[in-house]
Scaffold this active site. Structure first.
Site, PDB file in Angstrom:
ATOM      1  N   ASP A 386      38.555 -18.003  19.087  1.00 50.30           N
ATOM      2  CA  ASP A 386      38.482 -17.213  20.303  1.00 50.30           C
ATOM      3  C   ASP A 386      39.758 -16.385  20.487  1.00 50.30           C
ATOM      4  O   ASP A 386      40.862 -16.932  20.532  1.00 50.30           O
ATOM      5  CB  ASP A 386      38.284 -18.155  21.504  1.00 50.30           C
ATOM      6  CG  ASP A 386      37.956 -17.422  22.775  1.00 50.30           C
ATOM      7  OD1 ASP A 386      36.847 -16.875  22.868  1.00 50.30           O
ATOM      8  OD2 ASP A 386      38.817 -17.401  23.682  1.00 50.30           O
ATOM      9  N   GLU A 415      37.229 -13.741  16.438  1.00 47.36           N
ATOM     10  CA  GLU A 415      36.578 -13.029  17.539  1.00 47.36           C
ATOM     11  C   GLU A 415      37.631 -12.102  18.147  1.00 47.36           C
ATOM     12  O   GLU A 415      38.236 -12.401  19.169  1.00 47.36           O
ATOM     13  CB  GLU A 415      36.034 -14.026  18.572  1.00 47.36           C
ATOM     14  CG  GLU A 415      35.217 -13.374  19.674  1.00 47.36           C
ATOM     15  CD  GLU A 415      35.928 -13.349  21.020  1.00 47.36           C
ATOM     16  OE1 GLU A 415      35.350 -12.787  21.965  1.00 47.36           O
ATOM     17  OE2 GLU A 415      37.050 -13.874  21.135  1.00 47.36           O
TER      18      GLU A 415
END
Length: 675
Positions: A386, A415
């Site tokens: 993330d 990401e």
């Protein structure tokens, strides 16, 4: 580099010294500019060596490089790694006296020179063949000695030369070239990963949303057991990896309510990315999902279904995470003694504390490594990271390298919706895959530029084309109707060998929380969202079968399993896009034609670049639509009509290319020389 002979612009080469990317079974094209003074012929050899357990570990292989027809200075070859690990390649340049002699004597004979004038040329050629015969087998040595004898005989000059120009002798010399002035290039590295790092289809689901409803219609919190049942549907759609958002305990302090409100109800479940509570942190599972043992049972079921589980690695903490209690030095402490929560002005995330990697780097590094290794030891081999672009690059380089020392099979997906410098920088330091801006590329021009760019950057980055995420519901899906969902899936599944779908896409979920927003209404990030997939399928309100067909087509066609080779063809309608992919190993060729307009039938004349398909000018050939099974006779110019209510795309499979027409399609297409 320039020695006795010039060797420049070797590719793949990552300019900062990091290795290029490849996977097992992938074609790795190598090119170089080789040059010298004067008119003498020059050639190049590709030398490849692999890790200890590879087929070329003991003795490097040598591959003859071939010049590009329209650029004689560029030499080309490719190799196909067969095991993961660090591979090494080197380009050597050398003077080719045999080619120089053949060209010279052939030119002189064509100019009418006779036996007397060519005495020295024939004698020089005979001596070259005698030198070339050294160290060959008896049979091959005899063949070259016979050529030398022919060159020294009297008589017709063409007859004397003919044995030197036969296909068998040419092939023998190609395998055993006579090399002079050998100039060795630089050793360069390719980091080869397992095939799933390049060829993969992802499906994202929230385990807590798999519990269905109770008798009153209230959503029931899912468990690892109900998630295991949900995996059967995911596997049936043909996905390779199922990705779970964080499965850890969720913070109770400053918990967010439905639709990201600051006033949660007692039953609100909070955001999974607000990690940590009294029940544990990053190395614990949410108690309502189940125990570590329950998670291991889920992993086992996934393996039975040939699915790989990817976990979310979100390096942040809720205010009641154990780290916030035991390691305040991991965070930024403000003047009033409180810990700073996350902000992206004007947005505020009161339920999340970002880690300050500059406060106590050694302890933070050690703790994150411990957490990742904990899950790897349980059997997790893929992580979706993330927002890695908000953490230091040297940390990621260290962590990925440290994990790969014991577990090189682990895949890290970044990401990182960010600027190119960050996105490609993270890829260069070790991330296997990267999210992209595919979601926002909607026009023909945007898609063409995007797909060309990701193919061009294949040595550095592997794009994972998610059609949607829990954070991103693009306007095209909000307003484009069901056809747009099929269009975007067809594009993502064919433009990249890695693509992904977030749960609910197959149900055409398209309502935003408010006009102009890309956030889902009733976002699953903040509440349970069970779905009636079976009922939707029975009612015909599902894209499941189409997605399953796309994944089936991807598996059946190696051309769709590679990133480097994509070519766009002319279509005289700005709503029709046409592109092709070719696999040079198998000769598999796929041509994709998509209607980008979800509301109207569109027609176009598609003009194919036959050379890019490995076909001769004027060729006619049968194409089979892998979606419908229909067959058509195509040529250079073809009519296409696509109707959204019937077919949004053609995925044509062309006849397999013969081996003689494949090799050049694997070469790098370099339009500019990089000094």
């Amino acid at each position: 580099m320039t020695g006795r002979l010039g060797i420049d612009d070797v590719r793949p080469r990552i300019l900062d010294g990091n290795p290029a990317k490849a996977v097992v079974g992938e074609i790795v094209p190598v090119s170089a500019i080789v040059w010298r003074e004067g008119h003498d012929a020059i050639a190049a050899t590709l030398n490849v060596s692999g890790p200890e357990d590879s087929s070329v570990a003991a003795e490097p292989i040598q591959i003859h490089m071939r010049p590009t027809p329209d650029n004689q200075d560029q030499s080309n070859a490719f190799f196909v790694p067969d095991v993961p690990g660090n591979w090494t390649f080197r380009v050597d340049a050398w003077s080719d006296p045999m080619a120089t002699w053949r060209h010279a004597i052939t030119t002189k004979i064509e100019a009418g020179q006779g036996s007397d004038e060519l005495y020295n040329d024939f004698e020089h050629g005979a001596q070259l063949f005698e030198r070339a015969a050294e160290n060959l087998s008896k049979e091959d040595r005899t063949a070259l000695f016979d050529v030398a004898s022919s060159l020294r005989r009297g008589g017709d000059v063409r007859a004397r030369l003919a044995p030197a120009l036969t296909a068998s002798v040419t092939h023998l010399l190609e395998l055993n070239p006579l090399r002079e002035l050998v100039t060795m290039g630089e050793n360069l590295q390719v980091r080869v990963e397992r095939r799933a790092a390049l060829v993969n289809s992802w499906y994202e689901l929230f385990p807590r949303s798999t519990g269905g409803w109770d008798e009153s219609g209230t959503p029931v919190h899912g468990t690892f057991a109900t998630t295991a049942q949900a995996l059967e549907r995911v596997a049936k759609m043909g996905f390779d990896t199922v990705y779970f958002p964080p499965i850890h305990p969720i913070g109770e302090v400053n918990r967010k309510g439905r639709n990201n409100t600051l006033t949660p109800e007692p039953h609100d479940v909070g955001s999974p990315w607000a990690i940590g509570s009294k029940d544990g942190g990053h190395d614990a599972t949410h108690p309502r999902l189940g125990t570590i043992e329950d998670f291991q049972a889920l992993l086992a079921r996934a393996r039975e279904l040939n699915l790989e589980v990817a976990l979310d690695l979100a390096l942040q903490a809720a205010p009641d995470h154990p780290w916030a209690q035991e390691h305040r030095e991991f965070f930024t402490v403000l003047a009033d003694g409180t810990i700073a929560y996350a902000e992206n002005p004007p947005k505020k995330y009161q339920d999340i504390y970002p880690i300050n990697f500059d406060n106590d780097a050694p302890k933070i590094y050690e703790e994150v490594y411990r957490v990742v290794k904990f899950w790897v030891d349980l059997g997790v081999t893929t992580f979706r990271v993330d927002n890695p672009h908000t953490k230091p690059a040297n940390f990621w380089q260290w962590l990925i390298s440290a994990i790969h020392k014991s577990n090189p099979e682990v895949i890290f997906l970044a990401e990182a919706f960010t600027r190119p410098a960050r996105l490609y920088g993270l890829a260069k330091i070790g991330f296997s895959q990267s999210y992209t801006y595919f979601t926002w590329k909607v026009t023909k021009e945007e898609l063409t530029e995007f797909a060309t760019e990701i193919a061009r950057m294949a040595d550095i980055s592997r794009p994972n084309l998610f059609v949607n995420t829990p954070d991103i519901l693009h306007a095209s899906l909000q307003h484009g109707g069901r056809a747009m969902f099929a269009i975007r899936a067809a594009l993502a599944a064919t433009m990249s060998p890695v693509w992904g779908v977030y749960s609910g896409y197959e149900l055409f979920e398209h309502e935003a929380v408010k006009p102009g927003s890309e956030e889902y209404l009733d976002s699953e990030k903040y509440e349970l969202r069970p779905r009636d997939f079976e009922g939707a399928l029975e009612r015909g309100d599902s894209l499941e079968d189409y997605i399953a067909l796309l994944n089936q087509i991807r598996r059946a066609n190696p051309a769709l399993q590679q990133l480097r080779n994509i070519h766009f063809h002319e279509a005289d309608n700005d709503q029709i896009i046409a592109y092709s992919k070719v696999d040079a190993l198998t000769g598999n060729t796929v041509l994709i034609v998509v209607n980008l307009d979800p509301r109207s039938a569109r027609e176009a004349t598609v003009r194919l670049d036959l050379g890019a398909l490995g076909l001769e000018a004027g060729a006619q050939f049968e194409v089979r639509d892998a979606i419908t099974g229909s067959r058509y006779l195509w040529s250079e110019t073809n009519f296409v009509r696509l109707e959204p209510l019937r077919d949004v795309a053609h995925i044509f499979v062309l006849p397999e290319l013969p081996a003689s027409r494949r090799e050049r399609l694997a070469w790098r297409e370099i339009k500019t020389y990089r000094a």
